[in-house]
Scaffold this active site. Structure first.
Site, short mmCIF file in Angstrom:
data_model
loop_
_atom_site.label_atom_id
_atom_site.label_comp_id
_atom_site.label_asym_id
_atom_site.label_seq_id
_atom_site.Cartn_x
_atom_site.Cartn_y
_atom_site.Cartn_z
N PRO A 37 4.04 0.64 4.62
CA PRO A 37 4.32 1.58 3.90
C PRO A 37 3.20 2.22 3.22
CG PRO A 37 5.99 0.07 3.36
CD PRO A 37 4.65 -0.54 4.21
N VAL A 38 3.04 3.74 3.20
CA VAL A 38 1.94 4.40 2.87
C VAL A 38 1.36 4.08 1.43
CG1 VAL A 38 0.84 6.60 2.35
CG2 VAL A 38 2.20 6.44 4.41
N LYS A 39 2.35 3.92 0.51
CA LYS A 39 1.97 3.65 -0.84
C LYS A 39 2.10 2.12 -1.42
CE LYS A 39 3.79 7.81 -2.64
NZ LYS A 39 4.64 8.80 -3.40
N CYS A 40 1.72 1.19 -0.20
CA CYS A 40 1.88 -0.10 -0.38
C CYS A 40 0.26 -0.52 -0.54
CB CYS A 40 2.41 -0.87 0.51
SG CYS A 40 4.07 -1.11 0.24
N ILE A 41 -0.08 -1.23 -1.40
CA ILE A 41 -1.53 -1.75 -1.72
C ILE A 41 -1.62 -2.86 -0.79
CG2 ILE A 41 -3.43 -2.36 -3.34
CD1 ILE A 41 -1.88 -0.89 -5.38
#
Length: 109
Positions: free
Chosen positions: A105-109
């Site tokens: 997912p794009v917003k996962c670090i």
């Protein structure tokens, strides 16, 4: 890279599949085992939901989006962070999408 059933499966440095078309339920079991997870019916419900979400919206859901979408489909009991973290302790969005053979997912670090 991951070797599965004698084939090389291309992954990124974190183990996410580079080609979502290489995914299968048998491969999901192997990925889950690498994550220390034995897939139960509850895990499969989330994994399949995440795959359906990806196919519909062409993106992997971040945690907030996943919780909200799960609540809409399955109710508050399953659509909450505590339930999802119990199933995927290293992060529901990260682990569920990895097991589902989807991009991080794009917003996962």
């Amino acid at each position: 890279m991951l070797i599965f059933e004698g084939k090389e499966i291309s992954t990124d440095s974190e183990g996410y599949l580079k080609e979502t078309t290489q995914w299968s339920e048998a491969l999901a079991v192997a990925i889950a085992a690498n994550e220390g997870i034995e897939l139960s019916a509850e895990h499969w419900e989330v994994v399949r939901f995440v795959r359906e979400f990806y196919l519909e919206f062409n993106t992997s859901p971040a945690i907030r989006m996943l919780v909200k979408a799960m609540a809409n489909k399955f109710g508050e009991e399953k659509g909450n962070s505590r339930y999802l973290h119990r199933l995927f302790p290293k992060g529901p969005a990260k682990q569920a999408t990895k097991i589902a053979g989807l991009p991080k997912p794009v917003k996962c670090i």
